[in-house]
Design an enzyme around this catalytic site. Structure first.
Site, PDB file in Angstrom:
ATOM      1  N   ARG A 131       0.767  -1.256  -0.007  1.00 51.21           N
ATOM      2  CA  ARG A 131      -0.045  -0.213   0.148  1.00 51.21           C
ATOM      3  C   ARG A 131       0.673   1.292  -0.094  1.00 51.21           C
ATOM      4  NH1 ARG A 131      -5.601   1.914   1.346  1.00 51.21           N
ATOM      5  NH2 ARG A 131      -6.743   0.174   0.377  1.00 51.21           N
ATOM      6  N   GLN A 169      -9.615  10.555   7.644  1.00 55.17           N
ATOM      7  CA  GLN A 169      -9.314   9.116   7.962  1.00 55.17           C
ATOM      8  C   GLN A 169      -8.382   8.355   7.221  1.00 55.17           C
ATOM      9  OE1 GLN A 169     -13.358   6.973   8.490  1.00 55.17           O
ATOM     10  NE2 GLN A 169     -13.782   8.453   6.774  1.00 55.17           N
ATOM     11  N   ASN A 170      -7.716   9.080   6.102  1.00 55.13           N
ATOM     12  CA  ASN A 170      -6.944   8.408   5.161  1.00 55.13           C
ATOM     13  C   ASN A 170      -5.645   8.573   5.526  1.00 55.13           C
ATOM     14  OD1 ASN A 170      -9.325   8.203   3.565  1.00 55.13           O
ATOM     15  ND2 ASN A 170      -8.616   9.894   2.205  1.00 55.13           N
ATOM     16  N   HIS A 200      -6.967   8.269  11.666  1.00 57.38           N
ATOM     17  CA  HIS A 200      -6.651   6.878  11.372  1.00 57.38           C
ATOM     18  C   HIS A 200      -4.998   6.652  11.337  1.00 57.38           C
ATOM     19  CE1 HIS A 200     -10.990   5.619  10.638  1.00 57.38           C
ATOM     20  NE2 HIS A 200     -10.959   6.028  11.844  1.00 57.38           N
ATOM     21  N   CYS A 211       7.733   1.198  16.378  1.00 57.41           N
ATOM     22  CA  CYS A 211       8.120   0.090  16.891  1.00 57.41           C
ATOM     23  C   CYS A 211       7.046  -0.627  17.438  1.00 57.41           C
ATOM     24  CB  CYS A 211       9.239   0.084  17.886  1.00 57.41           C
ATOM     25  SG  CYS A 211       9.589  -1.426  18.716  1.00 57.41           S
ATOM     26  N   CYS A 247      13.426  -2.660  15.306  1.00 57.09           N
ATOM     27  CA  CYS A 247      13.640  -1.339  15.958  1.00 57.09           C
ATOM     28  C   CYS A 247      15.103  -1.510  16.688  1.00 57.09           C
ATOM     29  CB  CYS A 247      12.649  -1.362  17.072  1.00 57.09           C
ATOM     30  SG  CYS A 247      13.030   0.009  18.418  1.00 57.09           S
ATOM     31  N   CYS A 291      14.939  -1.696  20.713  1.00 55.46           N
ATOM     32  CA  CYS A 291      14.545  -2.639  21.407  1.00 55.46           C
ATOM     33  C   CYS A 291      14.600  -3.794  20.794  1.00 55.46           C
ATOM     34  CB  CYS A 291      13.195  -2.340  22.191  1.00 55.46           C
ATOM     35  SG  CYS A 291      11.834  -2.670  21.239  1.00 55.46           S
ATOM     36  N   ALA A 334     -15.361  12.773  -5.991  1.00 52.92           N
ATOM     37  CA  ALA A 334     -14.585  14.190  -5.337  1.00 52.92           C
ATOM     38  C   ALA A 334     -13.890  14.766  -6.389  1.00 52.92           C
ATOM     39  CB  ALA A 334     -13.737  13.427  -4.425  1.00 52.92           C
TER      40      ALA A 334
HETATM   41  P1  OAD Z   1     -14.746   2.832   2.619  1.00 49.76           P
HETATM   42  O1  OAD Z   1     -13.948   2.130   1.559  1.00 49.76           O
HETATM   43  O2  OAD Z   1     -15.639   2.508   3.544  1.00 49.76           O
HETATM   44  O3  OAD Z   1     -15.774   4.050   1.665  1.00 49.76           O
HETATM   45  C1  OAD Z   1     -15.403   4.682   0.613  1.00 49.76           C
HETATM   46  C2  OAD Z   1     -16.426   5.587   0.082  1.00 49.76           C
HETATM   47  O4  OAD Z   1     -15.896   6.059  -0.972  1.00 49.76           O
HETATM   48  C3  OAD Z   1     -17.603   4.822  -0.353  1.00 49.76           C
HETATM   49  O5  OAD Z   1     -19.085   5.542   0.530  1.00 49.76           O
HETATM   50  C4  OAD Z   1     -17.892   5.111  -1.699  1.00 49.76           C
HETATM   51  O6  OAD Z   1     -19.136   5.153  -2.438  1.00 49.76           O
HETATM   52  C5  OAD Z   1     -17.157   6.542  -1.812  1.00 49.76           C
HETATM   53  N1  OAD Z   1     -16.225   6.771  -3.142  1.00 49.76           N
HETATM   54  C6  OAD Z   1     -15.923   5.773  -3.980  1.00 49.76           C
HETATM   55  N2  OAD Z   1     -15.412   6.528  -4.958  1.00 49.76           N
HETATM   56  C7  OAD Z   1     -15.398   7.955  -4.830  1.00 49.76           C
HETATM   57  C8  OAD Z   1     -15.042   9.094  -5.375  1.00 49.76           C
HETATM   58  N3  OAD Z   1     -14.454   9.174  -6.499  1.00 49.76           N
HETATM   59  N4  OAD Z   1     -15.387  10.421  -4.721  1.00 49.76           N
HETATM   60  C9  OAD Z   1     -15.981  10.288  -3.534  1.00 49.76           C
HETATM   61  N5  OAD Z   1     -16.509   9.019  -2.974  1.00 49.76           N
HETATM   62  C10 OAD Z   1     -15.898   8.069  -3.294  1.00 49.76           C
HETATM   63  O7  OAD Z   1     -13.668   3.981   3.324  1.00 49.76           O
HETATM   64  P2  OAD Z   1     -13.868   4.952   4.569  1.00 49.76           P
HETATM   65  O8  OAD Z   1     -15.183   5.449   4.888  1.00 49.76           O
HETATM   66  O9  OAD Z   1     -12.599   5.858   4.235  1.00 49.76           O
HETATM   67  O10 OAD Z   1     -10.011   2.432   9.046  1.00 49.76           O
HETATM   68  O11 OAD Z   1     -13.446   3.895   5.576  1.00 49.76           O
HETATM   69  C11 OAD Z   1     -13.308   4.234   6.814  1.00 49.76           C
HETATM   70  C12 OAD Z   1     -12.250   3.471   7.616  1.00 49.76           C
HETATM   71  O12 OAD Z   1     -12.508   1.820   7.181  1.00 49.76           O
HETATM   72  C13 OAD Z   1     -10.705   3.638   6.888  1.00 49.76           C
HETATM   73  O13 OAD Z   1     -10.157   4.677   7.434  1.00 49.76           O
HETATM   74  C14 OAD Z   1     -10.180   2.405   7.304  1.00 49.76           C
HETATM   75  C15 OAD Z   1     -11.153   1.249   7.021  1.00 49.76           C
HETATM   76  O14 OAD Z   1     -11.168   0.341   7.737  1.00 49.76           O
HETATM   77  C16 OAD Z   1      -8.705   1.901   9.451  1.00 49.76           C
HETATM   78  O15 OAD Z   1      -8.260   1.384   8.867  1.00 49.76           O
HETATM   79  C17 OAD Z   1      -8.953   2.086  10.981  1.00 49.76           C
END
Ligand code: OAD
Length: 252
Positions: A72, A102-103, A120, A128, A154, A157, A238
């Site tokens: 990633r 959240q990204n 996040h 570590c 690390c 440690c 977006a």
């Molecule tokens: P999701 O994968 O749950 O949702 C992505 C959203 O983006 C969906 O609602 C899609 O409809 C929308 N989408 C797709 N293409 C798009 C575009 N071109 N423009 C705008 N929106 C679009 O992702 P998150 O809501 O970010 O957490 O997920 C939340 C969290 O779940 C992440 O931060 C991660 C994951 O598990 C952790 O890792 C803690």
């Protein structure tokens, strides 16, 4: 591609003095970073991304989880901010606009924005897994996906280095959520861009914003868990909606 900015959105954005933009994986989708809940591709497609994002998965198969994250990292390094990231940077340059994301990628920053909080964590802030010390050395990023890669060790440690992201069941980075709450409660307009609204506490921010008196607008091509409880849902991607809005506001 052309789009028409809905008049509700243009009016709310024109009159707003303080703006907060809440972003999720959809913000980076048009850069080529896969979202979490849309179909996965590649080596990990058969795995639920949530199942990999846990301390238990790390303990059970550290090299496998590390390989997933370095892939990633490599993918994010190869892609560029999209027109949506760039539009937000233009808007921030002339406005009181905060970004809470959240990204775990760095595409907002590479577009020129300052990010208030990465709730996040960040792909590029490894640490570590034992003593928690930040690990600042360069990480070798592969040109192709591997099923297993042993993480660096690390220097302090000897513990395994882990990605700087928040896994399910872990605490958020200290203060990261509180600063997002402060931002939305101090805003006239909150844009919720590219998140499914499934993961709490971040998904509570739109409701907190409305409680604080902000107008809350979603930008997402699909209906989400949040759509019906917001002031307006603009069903657009977006990278199309944000430049159209910033252009319509007359921002250079
Ligand atoms: P999701 O994968 O749950 O949702 C992505 C959203 O983006 C969906 O609602 C899609 O409809 C929308 N989408 C797709 N293409 C798009 C575009 N071109 N423009 C705008 N929106 C679009 O992702 P998150 O809501 O970010 O957490 O997920 C939340 C969290 O779940 C992440 O931060 C991660 C994951 O598990 C952790 O890792 C803690």
């Amino acid at each position: 591609m052309e789009t028409t900015v809905p008049s509700f959105v243009l009016d709310a954005a024109s009159s707003a003095k303080r703006i907060t933009v809440l972003t999720g994986a959809g913000m980076s989708a048009e850069s080529g970073v896969p979202t979490f809940r849309d179909a996965q591709t590649g080596l990990w497609e058969q795995f639920d991304s949530e199942a990999l994002a846990t301390p238990q998965a790390w303990d059970a198969d550290t090299d496998f989880v590390w390989a997933c994250y370095v892939w990633r990292m490599a993918l994010v390094r190869r892609v560029s901010p999209n027109a949506g990231h760039i539009a937000l940077a233009r808007w921030q340059a002339v406005s009181d606009l905060r970004i809470a994301t959240q990204n775990v990628d760095d595409l907002h920053e590479r577009a020129g924005s300052e990010v208030l909080t990465h709730v996040h964590g960040s792909l590029f802030a490894s640490r570590c897994s034992g003593c928690e010390a930040p690990y600042d050395a360069e990480i070798d990023l592969p040109d192709e996906p591997f099923e297993r890669i042993t993480p660096p060790v690390c220097p302090g440690c000897g513990g395994a280095v882990r990605p700087g992201v928040v896994w399910f069941g872990e605490n958020l980075p200290e203060g990261s959520f509180d600063s997002a709450v402060d931002a939305v409660t101090d805003s006239d307009l909150v844009l919720v861009v590219g998140t499914s609204g499934m993961v709490y506490p971040f998904a509570a921010l739109p409701e907190i914003a409305r409680g604080g008196g902000a107008r809350v607008v979603e930008i997402n091509p699909n209906e989400t868990a949040l759509s019906r409880s917001l002031d307006f849902s603009w069903q657009e991607g977006a990278a199309i909606a944000l430049p159209a809005l910033v252009d319509a506001l007359g921002i250079p």
